[in-house]
Enzyme design. Sequence first.
Site, PDB file in Angstrom:
ATOM      1  N   SER B   8       0.854  -1.192   0.000  1.00 37.72           N
ATOM      2  CA  SER B   8       0.000   0.000   0.000  1.00 37.72           C
ATOM      3  C   SER B   8       0.885   1.235   0.000  1.00 37.72           C
ATOM      4  O   SER B   8       2.047   1.183   0.418  1.00 37.72           O
ATOM      5  CB  SER B   8      -0.896   0.004   1.243  1.00 37.72           C
ATOM      6  OG  SER B   8      -1.529   1.265   1.368  1.00 37.72           O
ATOM      7  N   HIS B   9       0.340   2.360  -0.468  1.00 35.45           N
ATOM      8  CA  HIS B   9       1.076   3.623  -0.412  1.00 35.45           C
ATOM      9  C   HIS B   9       1.352   4.052   1.030  1.00 35.45           C
ATOM     10  O   HIS B   9       2.269   4.817   1.279  1.00 35.45           O
ATOM     11  CB  HIS B   9       0.299   4.727  -1.137  1.00 35.45           C
ATOM     12  CG  HIS B   9       0.507   4.718  -2.622  1.00 35.45           C
ATOM     13  ND1 HIS B   9       0.198   3.645  -3.412  1.00 35.45           N
ATOM     14  CD2 HIS B   9       1.052   5.649  -3.450  1.00 35.45           C
ATOM     15  CE1 HIS B   9       0.510   3.919  -4.668  1.00 35.45           C
ATOM     16  NE2 HIS B   9       1.038   5.126  -4.718  1.00 35.45           N
TER      17      HIS B   9
END
Lengths: 238, 129
Positions: B8-9
């Site tokens: 995920s970012h």
Amino acid sequence: MSDEEQREAVLMAIDRVATRMQDEKSHLTDLDSAIGDADHGANLARGFTAAAEAVEGSEDDVDEIVKKIGVTLISKVGGASGPLYGGSIMSASQTLSEEGLTAETSIAFAEAYLEKVLDRGGARVGSKTMVDALTPAVHTYKKSIEVDELPPVTALAKAVAAAERGVAFTVPIRAEKGRASFLGWRSVGHQDPGATSTLFIMQELLATAEKFTEGETDVDALAPSEPDVDPDDDGGDE
Amino acid sequence: MIGLVVVSHSSKAAEGICEIAAQMAGGATIEPAGGDGEGGIGTSAPRIQDAIETVDDGDGVVILVDLGSAVMNAELAIEMAETESDVVIADAPVLEGALNGAVEASNTKATVESVVEKAEDAREYHKVN
């Protein structure tokens, strides 16, 4: 070029690109803040500076130096630019492994780089990305050497002129890839930051090539070296 | 056992998704790879590569991703990872896919294909009606 000159040229090129990215940091960030997440300038400046430091004074062969530049960019540039710039450089460095840097291997490098960017990013010409600058540049470079038999530095000057037109082409079109695509029609009227930084990199490669090789560099990408038949000429003698 | 990597970012999002999935699937090997590696928002190929090598025991690894550059960095991490195993990105919503994938991976008969399939089933989920 001798092995020593090739190494010197590659190290000069990465130094010049790193300096240029530092100089253009706020310019690229301004472009990216209009249609992206405002980190392009900072990301590339950080990445290319780290890459230049990583290979400074290297005694390796040019393909190893270029590979290390790619690997450093992958680990230091955030977002999609890490894989697109760094991953493509890393992958394309293989084209230099046997014969070093020659006219032929430089074409192979450019084509491998473009192919990797296309594969990885999924963009095409007209998506308002770096591909819009890179594709005409790579095609012009290859054609200028293989068909027109121009010296590589002249071919590179034509490629830079082609990339400039590609950057201008990104302004009036709608983004299809990356963050800018979320803006839809509002992306129209803005210059793409990735196409712009690609042009800056190519300009620094040209400035480096001018120091190491000879050839005309005041050239136009659209001017054929052998003029095409004049469409108004009906072939008659009168 | 099939390993899972959640990209995920945000490192917090990746860790949180792993917590939720692990609660449902005791025994699954699941590793977060979130953030740009320097404390910011983003994704990092070397960080994902480390996570792949951590969960890989030779049976294979399935990666769940959130947006945009997560896919590109995951692809690059697969190319860079030193492994002989199959490593595949599931085309699935990151949270629901991780949960489904982890439940399947905790089954000793699971394969890379079966974990990807279960993760991708999550594409069809409707939350209201």
